[in-house]
Write a protein that holds these residues in place. Sequence first.
Motif, PDB file in Angstrom:
ATOM      1  N   THR A   1     -65.611   1.230 101.062  1.00 58.79           N
ATOM      2  CA  THR A   1     -66.927   0.914 101.628  1.00 58.79           C
ATOM      3  C   THR A   1     -66.827  -0.264 102.584  1.00 58.79           C
ATOM      4  O   THR A   1     -66.111  -1.230 102.310  1.00 58.79           O
ATOM      5  N   VAL A   2     -67.509  -0.152 103.703  1.00 57.26           N
ATOM      6  CA  VAL A   2     -67.602  -1.282 104.625  1.00 57.26           C
ATOM      7  C   VAL A   2     -69.082  -1.602 104.788  1.00 57.26           C
ATOM      8  O   VAL A   2     -69.856  -0.769 105.247  1.00 57.26           O
TER       9      VAL A   2
ATOM     10  N   ILE B   1     -69.248  -4.760 109.702  1.00 53.14           N
ATOM     11  CA  ILE B   1     -68.059  -4.667 110.571  1.00 53.14           C
ATOM     12  C   ILE B   1     -67.865  -5.987 111.301  1.00 53.14           C
ATOM     13  O   ILE B   1     -68.741  -6.425 112.042  1.00 53.14           O
TER      14      ILE B   1
ATOM     15  N   ALA C   1     -68.174   3.467 114.480  1.00 58.32           N
ATOM     16  CA  ALA C   1     -68.864   2.877 113.329  1.00 58.32           C
ATOM     17  C   ALA C   1     -69.766   1.729 113.779  1.00 58.32           C
ATOM     18  O   ALA C   1     -70.878   1.553 113.274  1.00 58.32           O
TER      19      ALA C   1
ATOM     20  N   THR D   1     -73.619   2.286 112.897  1.00 58.35           N
ATOM     21  CA  THR D   1     -74.265   1.378 111.945  1.00 58.35           C
ATOM     22  C   THR D   1     -75.248   0.468 112.675  1.00 58.35           C
ATOM     23  O   THR D   1     -76.309   0.141 112.151  1.00 58.35           O
TER      24      THR D   1
ATOM     25  N   THR E   1     -64.239   6.848 103.811  1.00 56.77           N
ATOM     26  CA  THR E   1     -64.719   5.469 103.919  1.00 56.77           C
ATOM     27  C   THR E   1     -66.182   5.491 104.368  1.00 56.77           C
ATOM     28  O   THR E   1     -66.518   6.156 105.349  1.00 56.77           O
TER      29      THR E   1
ATOM     30  N   PHE F   1     -69.415   3.599 105.780  1.00 57.87           N
ATOM     31  CA  PHE F   1     -69.882   2.439 106.538  1.00 57.87           C
ATOM     32  C   PHE F   1     -71.410   2.376 106.417  1.00 57.87           C
ATOM     33  O   PHE F   1     -72.093   3.315 106.812  1.00 57.87           O
TER      34      PHE F   1
END
Length: 289
Positions: free
Chosen positions: A204-205, A208, A236, A240, A268, A270
């Motif tokens: 998980t992000v 950034i 991303a 995001t 993954t 985001f």
Amino acid sequence: MDAHLRARLKDKKRIVIKIGSSSLQHPETGDLDYIRMEVLVRELCDLRNQGKDVVLVSSGAIAAGRKAVHIKDINREHGERHIAVKQACAAIGQARLMMTYQKLFAEYNQVTAQILMTKNTIVDNLNRYNAHNTFTELLRMGVIPIVNENDTIATYEIEIGDNDTLSAVVAALIDADLLILLSDIDGLYTDDPRKNDRAQFVHTVEHIDEKLMEMGKKSTGSNVGTGGMNTKLVAARIATGIGADMVIAGSEDIRIIHRIMDGRDLGTFFCADKNERFDLIDFIEHYND
Ligand code: GLU
């Protein structure tokens, strides 16, 4: 794990899914992988059946065209004509790709449309307005737009250059709430997993930052499409930033799409991280400068 974050994926309404060239072809021959394409089509039709708006961004035009006219390596075989040859291959391959998609979608009575874009589609006010209206109408009609860069006319002055970024730009243009990038790599690692066996998978992000962007530069993707991890992180940042969630996941088993939508811990994730100052036009104008 952030199960509560993943759980919200079930409720997404407008989804952009990008698939890369290497995920659409057999590595041994370079020919289209019909089974994978068929599963992709079924997954997308099922999302439509759930009442969601779906847009597919598909690469593979140049690869399919190259194959049709028996060219192995455009740059090596065609020297200074390589740009024109690449554009010719895109013209051949884009039609082949659409023909295949339309046959497969027709099995589920699903209407599709082709949209080819360049940087100008976003930067030029009238083009952007028209593109936005076309997408809106198509989605209202229940059609699945299939998008690619207009590689036949795009050279570096007007190209976006890779479909990872293009798919995020499309997500921004139509105000999507989820972008899924399907790739031959199963997500983001702290380093290139093929070179460093201590590279760790990132599940998980939430935000950034520059450190993460640096991580992306170290980790490369396939040699068929254009995008590596770096372009996925650019995507991303856009997705995001406009308030959409994004998932990077492996395309080995395309049924991963409904598993992601079920909120399972795959790829993954985001998290949407809306940045009010993000300006799509300004971003695209300077991207690839
Ligand atoms: N637009 C290119 C194609 O369809 C691919 C670009 C990419 O892979 O990012 O062949």
